[in-house]
Design a protein around this motif. Sequence first.
Motif, PDB file in Angstrom:
ATOM      1  N   GLN A  70     -30.178  50.605  23.148  1.00 13.60           N
ATOM      2  CA  GLN A  70     -31.430  51.016  22.516  1.00 13.60           C
ATOM      3  C   GLN A  70     -32.279  51.855  23.476  1.00 13.60           C
ATOM      4  OE1 GLN A  70     -32.532  46.937  21.438  1.00 13.60           O
ATOM      5  NE2 GLN A  70     -32.836  47.690  19.350  1.00 13.60           N
ATOM      6  N   MET A  71     -32.309  51.468  24.736  1.00  8.38           N
ATOM      7  CA  MET A  71     -33.054  52.244  25.734  1.00  8.38           C
ATOM      8  C   MET A  71     -32.503  53.655  25.850  1.00  8.38           C
ATOM      9  SD  MET A  71     -34.010  50.089  29.103  1.00  8.38           S
ATOM     10  CE  MET A  71     -33.817  48.346  28.985  1.00  8.38           C
ATOM     11  N   LEU A  72     -31.182  53.763  25.882  1.00  5.84           N
ATOM     12  CA  LEU A  72     -30.559  55.084  26.002  1.00  5.84           C
ATOM     13  C   LEU A  72     -30.864  55.954  24.784  1.00  5.84           C
ATOM     14  CD1 LEU A  72     -27.130  54.054  27.567  1.00  5.84           C
ATOM     15  CD2 LEU A  72     -29.074  55.155  28.720  1.00  5.84           C
ATOM     16  N   VAL A  73     -30.810  55.366  23.598  1.00  4.64           N
ATOM     17  CA  VAL A  73     -31.138  56.117  22.387  1.00  4.64           C
ATOM     18  C   VAL A  73     -32.603  56.554  22.425  1.00  4.64           C
ATOM     19  CG1 VAL A  73     -31.418  55.931  19.870  1.00  4.64           C
ATOM     20  CG2 VAL A  73     -29.332  55.075  20.977  1.00  4.64           C
ATOM     21  N   ALA A  74     -33.489  55.643  22.784  1.00  6.53           N
ATOM     22  CA  ALA A  74     -34.918  55.986  22.854  1.00  6.53           C
ATOM     23  C   ALA A  74     -35.158  57.092  23.878  1.00  6.53           C
ATOM     24  CB  ALA A  74     -35.740  54.751  23.190  1.00  6.53           C
ATOM     25  N   ALA A  75     -34.497  57.013  25.024  1.00  7.39           N
ATOM     26  CA  ALA A  75     -34.657  58.047  26.055  1.00  7.39           C
ATOM     27  C   ALA A  75     -34.152  59.395  25.552  1.00  7.39           C
ATOM     28  CB  ALA A  75     -33.925  57.638  27.331  1.00  7.39           C
ATOM     29  N   ALA A  76     -33.008  59.386  24.887  1.00  4.40           N
ATOM     30  CA  ALA A  76     -32.448  60.640  24.366  1.00  4.40           C
ATOM     31  C   ALA A  76     -33.370  61.264  23.327  1.00  4.40           C
ATOM     32  CB  ALA A  76     -31.060  60.390  23.782  1.00  4.40           C
ATOM     33  N   VAL A  77     -33.894  60.461  22.420  1.00  3.38           N
ATOM     34  CA  VAL A  77     -34.784  60.985  21.386  1.00  3.38           C
ATOM     35  C   VAL A  77     -36.093  61.478  22.015  1.00  3.38           C
ATOM     36  CG1 VAL A  77     -36.106  60.405  19.298  1.00  3.38           C
ATOM     37  CG2 VAL A  77     -33.734  59.634  19.544  1.00  3.38           C
ATOM     38  N   LEU A  78     -36.610  60.725  22.976  1.00  3.08           N
ATOM     39  CA  LEU A  78     -37.836  61.153  23.664  1.00  3.08           C
ATOM     40  C   LEU A  78     -37.625  62.493  24.358  1.00  3.08           C
ATOM     41  CD1 LEU A  78     -40.736  60.710  24.648  1.00  3.08           C
ATOM     42  CD2 LEU A  78     -39.801  59.323  26.510  1.00  3.08           C
ATOM     43  N   LEU A  79     -36.515  62.635  25.056  1.00  5.77           N
ATOM     44  CA  LEU A  79     -36.237  63.903  25.740  1.00  5.77           C
ATOM     45  C   LEU A  79     -36.085  65.040  24.752  1.00  5.77           C
ATOM     46  CD1 LEU A  79     -33.833  62.697  28.565  1.00  5.77           C
ATOM     47  CD2 LEU A  79     -36.198  63.489  28.812  1.00  5.77           C
ATOM     48  N   ARG A  80     -35.411  64.798  23.638  1.00  8.02           N
ATOM     49  CA  ARG A  80     -35.246  65.845  22.618  1.00  8.02           C
ATOM     50  C   ARG A  80     -36.603  66.229  22.015  1.00  8.02           C
ATOM     51  NH1 ARG A  80     -30.982  66.867  19.354  1.00  8.02           N
ATOM     52  NH2 ARG A  80     -32.096  66.117  17.518  1.00  8.02           N
ATOM     53  N   GLN A  81     -37.472  65.259  21.855  1.00 11.70           N
ATOM     54  CA  GLN A  81     -38.795  65.528  21.272  1.00 11.70           C
ATOM     55  C   GLN A  81     -39.704  66.227  22.288  1.00 11.70           C
ATOM     56  OE1 GLN A  81     -39.710  65.507  18.313  1.00 11.70           O
ATOM     57  NE2 GLN A  81     -41.919  65.392  18.288  1.00 11.70           N
ATOM     58  N   ALA A  82     -39.635  65.811  23.533  1.00  7.31           N
ATOM     59  CA  ALA A  82     -40.506  66.381  24.562  1.00  7.31           C
ATOM     60  C   ALA A  82     -40.080  67.789  24.959  1.00  7.31           C
ATOM     61  CB  ALA A  82     -40.518  65.471  25.790  1.00  7.31           C
ATOM     62  N   TRP A  83     -38.774  68.037  24.981  1.00  5.09           N
ATOM     63  CA  TRP A  83     -38.248  69.347  25.365  1.00  5.09           C
ATOM     64  C   TRP A  83     -37.260  69.843  24.326  1.00  5.09           C
ATOM     65  CZ3 TRP A  83     -38.626  65.529  29.282  1.00  5.09           C
ATOM     66  CH2 TRP A  83     -39.655  65.764  30.193  1.00  5.09           C
TER      67      TRP A  83
END
Length: 141
Positions: free
Chosen positions: A125-138
């Motif tokens: 779940q952490m990895l998915v959240a990090a990936a989505v956050l990175l995609r949203q931020a950049w």
Amino acid sequence: MILSALSLLSLALLLGGMVFFAAVVAPLVFTRLPADQAGRFIRQLFPVYYLWLIATAGLAALALAPARPADALAMALVAALTLWLRQGLMPRINRLSDAAQAGDAAARPRFDRAHRLSVLLNLAQMLVAAAVLLRQAWPPP
């Protein structure tokens, strides 16, 4: 613009809460409190932690839905998995822990497997959240 900001905020709160719990709270509790007190404290903390994850992942899913449906689906799955962890797996882990502490030798390996599963799912779940956050931020240009 507002939904983008809301999704970034909710994703940051989600991931930040997960990392803080795993890297600071849990290790601190288990190194500073006696084992029986640490276990009782963490057992009381987990339902609140899971509610935080459900709320922040759910809010991220709603905010992402109009512009990024795949990321919204990922966050909805994180929220749904957390609901199952909170309502299904965590009570099972608690029962197995109680049984192992009461002397049931067969409960210990089952507890270890269930606990390992919860840790692995939380890491995923952490990895998915990090990936989505990175995609949203950049986002890609």
